[in-house]
Design a protein around this motif. Structure first.
Motif, PDB file in Angstrom:
ATOM      1  N   ALA A   1      12.810   2.615 -12.217  1.00  0.00           N
ATOM      2  CA  ALA A   1      11.777   1.640 -12.555  1.00  0.00           C
ATOM      3  C   ALA A   1      11.102   1.021 -11.333  1.00  0.00           C
ATOM      4  O   ALA A   1       9.890   0.784 -11.333  1.00  0.00           O
ATOM      5  CB  ALA A   1      12.373   0.544 -13.429  1.00  0.00           C
ATOM      6  N   LYS A   2      11.866   0.733 -10.289  1.00  0.00           N
ATOM      7  CA  LYS A   2      11.257   0.130  -9.092  1.00  0.00           C
ATOM      8  C   LYS A   2      10.220   1.069  -8.495  1.00  0.00           C
ATOM      9  O   LYS A   2       9.113   0.646  -8.135  1.00  0.00           O
ATOM     10  CB  LYS A   2      12.335  -0.191  -8.058  1.00  0.00           C
ATOM     11  CG  LYS A   2      13.260  -1.328  -8.444  1.00  0.00           C
ATOM     12  CD  LYS A   2      14.279  -1.578  -7.337  1.00  0.00           C
ATOM     13  CE  LYS A   2      15.258  -2.663  -7.693  1.00  0.00           C
ATOM     14  NZ  LYS A   2      16.269  -2.866  -6.620  1.00  0.00           N
ATOM     15  N   GLN A   3      10.563   2.328  -8.371  1.00  0.00           N
ATOM     16  CA  GLN A   3       9.630   3.303  -7.812  1.00  0.00           C
ATOM     17  C   GLN A   3       8.435   3.494  -8.725  1.00  0.00           C
ATOM     18  O   GLN A   3       7.289   3.602  -8.268  1.00  0.00           O
ATOM     19  CB  GLN A   3      10.338   4.635  -7.577  1.00  0.00           C
ATOM     20  CG  GLN A   3       9.449   5.678  -6.896  1.00  0.00           C
ATOM     21  CD  GLN A   3      10.172   6.991  -6.676  1.00  0.00           C
ATOM     22  OE1 GLN A   3      11.359   7.128  -6.993  1.00  0.00           O
ATOM     23  NE2 GLN A   3       9.474   7.958  -6.125  1.00  0.00           N
ATOM     24  N   PHE A   4       8.676   3.531 -10.009  1.00  0.00           N
ATOM     25  CA  PHE A   4       7.602   3.673 -10.990  1.00  0.00           C
ATOM     26  C   PHE A   4       6.595   2.532 -10.846  1.00  0.00           C
ATOM     27  O   PHE A   4       5.382   2.747 -10.758  1.00  0.00           O
ATOM     28  CB  PHE A   4       8.200   3.680 -12.396  1.00  0.00           C
ATOM     29  CG  PHE A   4       7.202   3.833 -13.507  1.00  0.00           C
ATOM     30  CD1 PHE A   4       6.778   5.094 -13.914  1.00  0.00           C
ATOM     31  CD2 PHE A   4       6.691   2.719 -14.154  1.00  0.00           C
ATOM     32  CE1 PHE A   4       5.867   5.242 -14.954  1.00  0.00           C
ATOM     33  CE2 PHE A   4       5.778   2.844 -15.198  1.00  0.00           C
ATOM     34  CZ  PHE A   4       5.366   4.115 -15.594  1.00  0.00           C
ATOM     35  N   ARG A   5       7.083   1.312 -10.785  1.00  0.00           N
ATOM     36  CA  ARG A   5       6.187   0.162 -10.647  1.00  0.00           C
ATOM     37  C   ARG A   5       5.448   0.185  -9.310  1.00  0.00           C
ATOM     38  O   ARG A   5       4.265  -0.188  -9.239  1.00  0.00           O
ATOM     39  CB  ARG A   5       6.986  -1.133 -10.786  1.00  0.00           C
ATOM     40  CG  ARG A   5       7.362  -1.484 -12.220  1.00  0.00           C
ATOM     41  CD  ARG A   5       8.067  -2.833 -12.280  1.00  0.00           C
ATOM     42  NE  ARG A   5       8.067  -3.389 -13.625  1.00  0.00           N
ATOM     43  CZ  ARG A   5       9.150  -3.481 -14.404  1.00  0.00           C
ATOM     44  NH1 ARG A   5      10.326  -3.036 -13.951  1.00  0.00           N
ATOM     45  NH2 ARG A   5       9.064  -4.016 -15.614  1.00  0.00           N
ATOM     46  N   GLU A   6       6.112   0.613  -8.257  1.00  0.00           N
ATOM     47  CA  GLU A   6       5.484   0.669  -6.944  1.00  0.00           C
ATOM     48  C   GLU A   6       4.356   1.694  -6.924  1.00  0.00           C
ATOM     49  O   GLU A   6       3.299   1.470  -6.317  1.00  0.00           O
ATOM     50  CB  GLU A   6       6.528   1.017  -5.877  1.00  0.00           C
ATOM     51  CG  GLU A   6       6.055   0.804  -4.451  1.00  0.00           C
ATOM     52  CD  GLU A   6       5.740  -0.645  -4.119  1.00  0.00           C
ATOM     53  OE1 GLU A   6       4.900  -0.859  -3.210  1.00  0.00           O
ATOM     54  OE2 GLU A   6       6.305  -1.556  -4.755  1.00  0.00           O
ATOM     55  N   ILE A   7       4.548   2.815  -7.597  1.00  0.00           N
ATOM     56  CA  ILE A   7       3.506   3.837  -7.675  1.00  0.00           C
ATOM     57  C   ILE A   7       2.282   3.303  -8.413  1.00  0.00           C
ATOM     58  O   ILE A   7       1.143   3.574  -8.033  1.00  0.00           O
ATOM     59  CB  ILE A   7       4.052   5.100  -8.366  1.00  0.00           C
ATOM     60  CG1 ILE A   7       5.068   5.811  -7.464  1.00  0.00           C
ATOM     61  CG2 ILE A   7       2.923   6.067  -8.729  1.00  0.00           C
ATOM     62  CD1 ILE A   7       5.784   6.961  -8.139  1.00  0.00           C
ATOM     63  N   LEU A   8       2.498   2.528  -9.453  1.00  0.00           N
ATOM     64  CA  LEU A   8       1.386   2.021 -10.273  1.00  0.00           C
ATOM     65  C   LEU A   8       0.700   0.795  -9.675  1.00  0.00           C
ATOM     66  O   LEU A   8      -0.419   0.456 -10.063  1.00  0.00           O
ATOM     67  CB  LEU A   8       1.886   1.664 -11.669  1.00  0.00           C
ATOM     68  CG  LEU A   8       1.795   2.769 -12.730  1.00  0.00           C
ATOM     69  CD1 LEU A   8       2.591   3.988 -12.340  1.00  0.00           C
ATOM     70  CD2 LEU A   8       2.227   2.254 -14.084  1.00  0.00           C
ATOM     71  N   LYS A   9       1.347   0.148  -8.731  1.00  0.00           N
ATOM     72  CA  LYS A   9       0.876  -1.141  -8.223  1.00  0.00           C
ATOM     73  C   LYS A   9      -0.570  -1.145  -7.735  1.00  0.00           C
ATOM     74  O   LYS A   9      -1.310  -2.111  -7.989  1.00  0.00           O
ATOM     75  CB  LYS A   9       1.804  -1.614  -7.101  1.00  0.00           C
ATOM     76  CG  LYS A   9       1.594  -3.048  -6.679  1.00  0.00           C
ATOM     77  CD  LYS A   9       2.670  -3.468  -5.685  1.00  0.00           C
ATOM     78  CE  LYS A   9       2.484  -4.917  -5.259  1.00  0.00           C
ATOM     79  NZ  LYS A   9       3.546  -5.332  -4.298  1.00  0.00           N
ATOM     80  N   PRO A  10      -1.070  -0.093  -7.054  1.00  0.00           N
ATOM     81  CA  PRO A  10      -2.458  -0.154  -6.561  1.00  0.00           C
ATOM     82  C   PRO A  10      -3.526   0.044  -7.644  1.00  0.00           C
ATOM     83  O   PRO A  10      -4.709  -0.020  -7.336  1.00  0.00           O
ATOM     84  CB  PRO A  10      -2.518   1.014  -5.558  1.00  0.00           C
ATOM     85  CG  PRO A  10      -1.103   1.388  -5.273  1.00  0.00           C
ATOM     86  CD  PRO A  10      -0.360   1.084  -6.517  1.00  0.00           C
ATOM     87  N   TYR A  11      -3.126   0.235  -8.893  1.00  0.00           N
ATOM     88  CA  TYR A  11      -4.086   0.623  -9.933  1.00  0.00           C
ATOM     89  C   TYR A  11      -4.060  -0.397 -11.075  1.00  0.00           C
ATOM     90  O   TYR A  11      -3.343  -0.243 -12.062  1.00  0.00           O
ATOM     91  CB  TYR A  11      -3.753   2.020 -10.458  1.00  0.00           C
ATOM     92  CG  TYR A  11      -3.643   3.048  -9.358  1.00  0.00           C
ATOM     93  CD1 TYR A  11      -4.783   3.648  -8.814  1.00  0.00           C
ATOM     94  CD2 TYR A  11      -2.397   3.393  -8.822  1.00  0.00           C
ATOM     95  CE1 TYR A  11      -4.675   4.569  -7.795  1.00  0.00           C
ATOM     96  CE2 TYR A  11      -2.286   4.318  -7.801  1.00  0.00           C
ATOM     97  CZ  TYR A  11      -3.433   4.899  -7.284  1.00  0.00           C
ATOM     98  OH  TYR A  11      -3.330   5.817  -6.264  1.00  0.00           O
ATOM     99  N   PRO A  12      -4.865  -1.449 -10.975  1.00  0.00           N
ATOM    100  CA  PRO A  12      -4.825  -2.523 -11.984  1.00  0.00           C
ATOM    101  C   PRO A  12      -5.334  -2.105 -13.352  1.00  0.00           C
ATOM    102  O   PRO A  12      -5.048  -2.789 -14.339  1.00  0.00           O
ATOM    103  CB  PRO A  12      -5.723  -3.606 -11.364  1.00  0.00           C
ATOM    104  CG  PRO A  12      -6.629  -2.866 -10.432  1.00  0.00           C
ATOM    105  CD  PRO A  12      -5.818  -1.744  -9.883  1.00  0.00           C
ATOM    106  N   ASN A  13      -6.075  -1.007 -13.429  1.00  0.00           N
ATOM    107  CA  ASN A  13      -6.594  -0.562 -14.722  1.00  0.00           C
ATOM    108  C   ASN A  13      -5.758   0.562 -15.339  1.00  0.00           C
ATOM    109  O   ASN A  13      -6.255   1.355 -16.132  1.00  0.00           O
ATOM    110  CB  ASN A  13      -8.060  -0.118 -14.590  1.00  0.00           C
ATOM    111  CG  ASN A  13      -8.985  -1.305 -14.430  1.00  0.00           C
ATOM    112  OD1 ASN A  13      -8.686  -2.403 -14.890  1.00  0.00           O
ATOM    113  ND2 ASN A  13     -10.108  -1.101 -13.767  1.00  0.00           N
TER     114      ASN A  13
END
Length: 353
Positions: free
Chosen positions: A259-271
């Motif tokens: 989950a931590k890595q998953f959230r980090e991957i998505l972090k730059p994409y607010p949409n």
């Protein structure tokens, strides 16, 4: 193992989600004298057709039409031993067939079947064959790996698990049905992107994952690369099965593990819009279905078994899903009750992008 001890063990296994209880009772009642004939691989005549994508719509600045409209069906749990799961899927498909708004595609987010066995896929194929549907896409849930629990007599058997079967066979069966090379993949439709993630192992290959979703390095890198292609402001839709754990922790049983890595991957994409199933929570029971993180995060309800907050199948007449429409500057998301073809006011979101 005694019958009583076995049932006690099974109740402990499913208490967190309560999703399999009805089907397991039917399965335990299956005759042990059932003749074990040789099985052939499921061939789905719809597989090629389901992957055909419609021509892209032409979007202009003057149009108010949605760029993309799709229905998300979670946790179908199709089972020969629970007729309600078949009934509820037919209710959903009948609603989609008569829908008064566009449905460009249908996305199924895991636990397509209750046991992941060939008989369940044959039943699913028979149901789908009765409808003219838009393209269908799906990812895997934990129940789609459950064939390893079934012994040669057709009983749910913990003591002999994996009963001569493998997680690999479950993945192959799923991939063949949906005409896929991998259990995770990209769908481009009407200029927008859908990313479907699937857990790549279950307890035969990795006992430590339990009912959680384990994604390989290859899948995590694929997710990162796919998102990197879309640095514009267009929304991206990510489909998982198991939910994320609390922010700041990695998941385990019944949740997304990395989950931590998953959230980090998505972090730059607010949409980015992330959808999960697995919890089966009724849109009308007061549980939280939308969470705003660095991305938009939605918990869908269930088609096959809608549960109350105690994870009990209290309202067996209910069957629910989520309808999504994407516009140039916003996304609308609405909960749908398929059994009576109505919108659910408790699940109604309008998000600017």
């Amino acid at each position: 193992m005694s019958r009583r001890a076995f049932i006690r063990w099974m109740l402990g296994l499913v208490v967190m989600i309560g999703a399999a209880s009805t089907g397991l009772v039917h399965l335990l009642q299956r005759s042990v004298n059932r003749q074990a004939g040789s099985k052939t691989a499921v061939t789905n005549p719809l597989a090629g057709e389901m992957q055909e994508q419609p021509a892209a719509k032409e979007a202009t600045a003057s149009t108010n039409d949605p760029l993309l409209s799709f229905m998300i069906l979670s946790d179908l749990h199709i089972s020969l031993y629970d007729p309600l799961t078949v009934q509820h899927l037919k209710e959903a498909l009948n609603d989609i067939k008569q829908f008064d708004a566009p449905v460009d595609t249908v996305v199924m987010t895991g636990d397509i079947t209750d046991y992941g066995d060939e008989e369940s896929y044959k039943e699913l194929n028979q149901i789908l064959s009765g409808y003219k549907l838009p393209p269908l896409y799906a990812n895997m849930g934990n129940h789609d790996y459950y064939d390893i629990w079934i012994d040669k007599k057709g009983a749910f058997n913990k003591d002999t698990m994996p009963n001569g079967k493998t997680d690999w066979q479950s993945r192959e069966r799923f991939q063949k049905f949906f005409n896929l090379e991998k259990p995770y993949y990209t769908v481009e439709m009407n200029g927008l992107t859908l990313l479907l993630l699937s857990q790549e192992a279950y307890v035969q290959e990795k006992p430590e994952v339990g009912e959680g979703a384990w994604y390989s390095d290859d899948q995590m890198n694929w997710l990162k690369d796919e998102l990197a292609k879309h640095k514009d402001s267009k929304p991206i839709f990510v489909m998982t099965h198991q939910p994320l754990p609390a922010i700041g922790s990695d998941g385990g049983n019944h949740s997304l593990i990395r989950a931590k890595q998953f959230r980090e991957i998505l972090k730059p994409y607010p949409n980015v819009f992330v959808f999960c199933g697995h919890r089966h929570q009724d849109f009308q029971n007061g549980s939280e279905h939308y969470l705003k993180e660095t991305f938009h995060y939605f918990h869908n309800s269930s088609v096959g078994r809608v549960l109350n907050r105690s994870f009990q199948n209290e309202f067996k007449n209910k069957s629910q899903g989520l309808y999504v429409q994407v516009y140039k500057d916003h996304v609308t998301l609405r909960g749908r009750e398929f059994s009576n073809r109505t919108w659910l006011k408790e699940a109604d979101w309008h998000i600017k992008i």
